[in-house]
Scaffold this motif. Structure first.
Motif, PDB file in Angstrom:
ATOM      1  N   PRO A   1     -33.938  15.411 -10.021  1.00 22.49           N
ATOM      2  CA  PRO A   1     -35.325  15.199  -9.589  1.00 22.49           C
ATOM      3  C   PRO A   1     -35.434  15.221  -8.070  1.00 22.49           C
TER       4      PRO A   1
ATOM      5  N   HIS B   1     -36.652  14.398  -4.159  1.00 22.65           N
ATOM      6  CA  HIS B   1     -36.983  13.196  -3.400  1.00 22.65           C
ATOM      7  C   HIS B   1     -38.499  13.107  -3.224  1.00 22.65           C
ATOM      8  N   ALA B   2     -38.953  11.929  -2.833  1.00 21.01           N
ATOM      9  CA  ALA B   2     -40.394  11.715  -2.676  1.00 21.01           C
ATOM     10  C   ALA B   2     -40.890  12.366  -1.390  1.00 21.01           C
TER      11      ALA B   2
ATOM     12  N   CYS C   1     -51.159   8.630  -3.926  1.00 20.49           N
ATOM     13  CA  CYS C   1     -49.728   8.950  -3.972  1.00 20.49           C
ATOM     14  C   CYS C   1     -49.546  10.450  -4.175  1.00 20.49           C
TER      15      CYS C   1
ATOM     16  N   GLU D   1     -46.573  13.222  -5.486  1.00 23.02           N
ATOM     17  CA  GLU D   1     -45.304  13.379  -6.189  1.00 23.02           C
ATOM     18  C   GLU D   1     -44.832  14.826  -6.084  1.00 23.02           C
TER      19      GLU D   1
ATOM     20  N   HIS E   1     -39.662  14.321 -11.792  1.00 22.27           N
ATOM     21  CA  HIS E   1     -40.555  14.118 -10.651  1.00 22.27           C
ATOM     22  C   HIS E   1     -39.977  13.037  -9.749  1.00 22.27           C
ATOM     23  N   SER E   2     -40.490  12.978  -8.539  1.00 21.85           N
ATOM     24  CA  SER E   2     -39.999  12.011  -7.564  1.00 21.85           C
ATOM     25  C   SER E   2     -40.496  10.610  -7.899  1.00 21.85           C
ATOM     26  N   THR E   3     -39.792   9.626  -7.369  1.00 21.55           N
ATOM     27  CA  THR E   3     -40.162   8.224  -7.569  1.00 21.55           C
ATOM     28  C   THR E   3     -41.093   7.779  -6.447  1.00 21.55           C
ATOM     29  N   PRO E   4     -42.211   7.124  -6.751  1.00 18.32           N
ATOM     30  CA  PRO E   4     -43.124   6.664  -5.693  1.00 18.32           C
ATOM     31  C   PRO E   4     -42.415   5.725  -4.721  1.00 18.32           C
ATOM     32  N   SER E   5     -42.774   5.834  -3.457  1.00 19.65           N
ATOM     33  CA  SER E   5     -42.179   5.007  -2.414  1.00 19.65           C
ATOM     34  C   SER E   5     -43.256   4.647  -1.397  1.00 19.65           C
TER      35      SER E   5
ATOM     36  N   SER F   1     -44.515   7.873   0.173  1.00 22.69           N
ATOM     37  CA  SER F   1     -45.291   8.833  -0.614  1.00 22.69           C
ATOM     38  C   SER F   1     -46.630   8.267  -1.079  1.00 22.69           C
TER      39      SER F   1
END
Length: 259
Positions: A114, A116-117, A182, A184, A191-195, A198
């Motif tokens: 996956p 990166h964010a 957000c 993604e 998919h990227s992980t929310p941070s 992002s």
């Protein structure tokens, strides 16, 4: 008896041919040209002024040639980083740029994991054009293989916005202050992980104080100018009325023009 006769015949034949043979050789010797031999004379130079160098006739072998060792310097070239701006929209992908110019994309993860964010760059209100009153989201691409992007707005979970891999901005309509947005990144692996990078809450930019000061000064100047003109008009009107009243109270003043 027969052999004896043959021998006698041969002796007779040889005796008859001998004078003819000697005559032929004698004639050939008298008609052939005399044989001459060339005389070779050897000259020995006793005194000569020619000075030949001893080196020309030196048959001694030359000494072996020793080849010097040549050290070849190998220049080290630093790897060339691709000139790629992750925040610029509609530009050539870093993988395509690397294949074309042999540059190196910095730290790009593979398509089997996956991405990166991405990083949200700004949430800006639109004040011109057909989208006036809406909000534009701007983001930067991550160091990963991305196939498309998805923009999520708080309170609109069923209404996600999808954009291509070359996109870096999107219009998400009007937003209330404090609404969370957000972005993604997606590929076939997920998919990227929310941070914290992002996602961002909408906080419209406040007007610049200097703009307010300049605007207030211009308005104040206009008001002062208009007020000054009005006061001047009022004074001129009062002066005209006063002059008219003083003229009527003077005995020498007549409307007929004669006393």
């Amino acid at each position: 008896m027969m052999s004896l006769l043959k021998n006698l015949a041969m002796v007779f034949l040889v005796g008859a041919l001998s004078p003819l043979h000697s005559h032929i050789f004698t004639h050939a010797a008298s008609t052939s040209p005399p044989v001459t031999r060339s005389r070779i004379i050897f000259l020995t130079a006793q005194d000569t002024d020619d000075d030949y160098g001893e080196g020309e006739f030196n048959n001694e072998s030359s000494p072996p040639v020793v080849m010097a060792t040549v050290n070849t310097a190998i220049l080290y070239q630093e790897p060339k980083i691709c000139k790629y701006n992750p925040c610029q929209e509609n530009q050539e992908l870093c993988a395509q740029l690397s294949a074309r110019t042999k540059c190196i994309c910095p730290g790009v993860s593979g398509a089997d994991e996956p991405p990166h964010a991405p990083r949200i760059q700004a949430l800006l209100p639109i004040s011109e054009g057909n989208d006036t009153g809406n909000v534009e989201v701007q983001w930067c691409a991550p160091s990963s293989v991305v196939f498309w992007y998805r923009v999520l707005v708080e309170g609109r979970n069923s209404d996600a916005y999808k954009f291509g891999v070359a996109s870096r901005r999107a219009v998400v309509g009007s937003l209330e202050v404090g609404t969370k947005v957000c972005v993604e990144a997606l590929n076939n692996a997920g998919h990227s992980t929310p941070s914290v990078f992002s996602c961002k809450r909408y906080d419209p930019p406040k007007p610049d104080n200097l703009t307010w000061i300049i605007g207030g000064g211009v308005i104040l100047l206009l008001l002062l100018t208009i007020g000054s003109v009005i006061l001047w008009k009022c004074k001129m009107c009062k002066k005209g009325k006063r002059d008219s009243t003083e003229g009527l109270g003077n005995p020498s003043y007549t409307t007929g023009g004669t006393l």
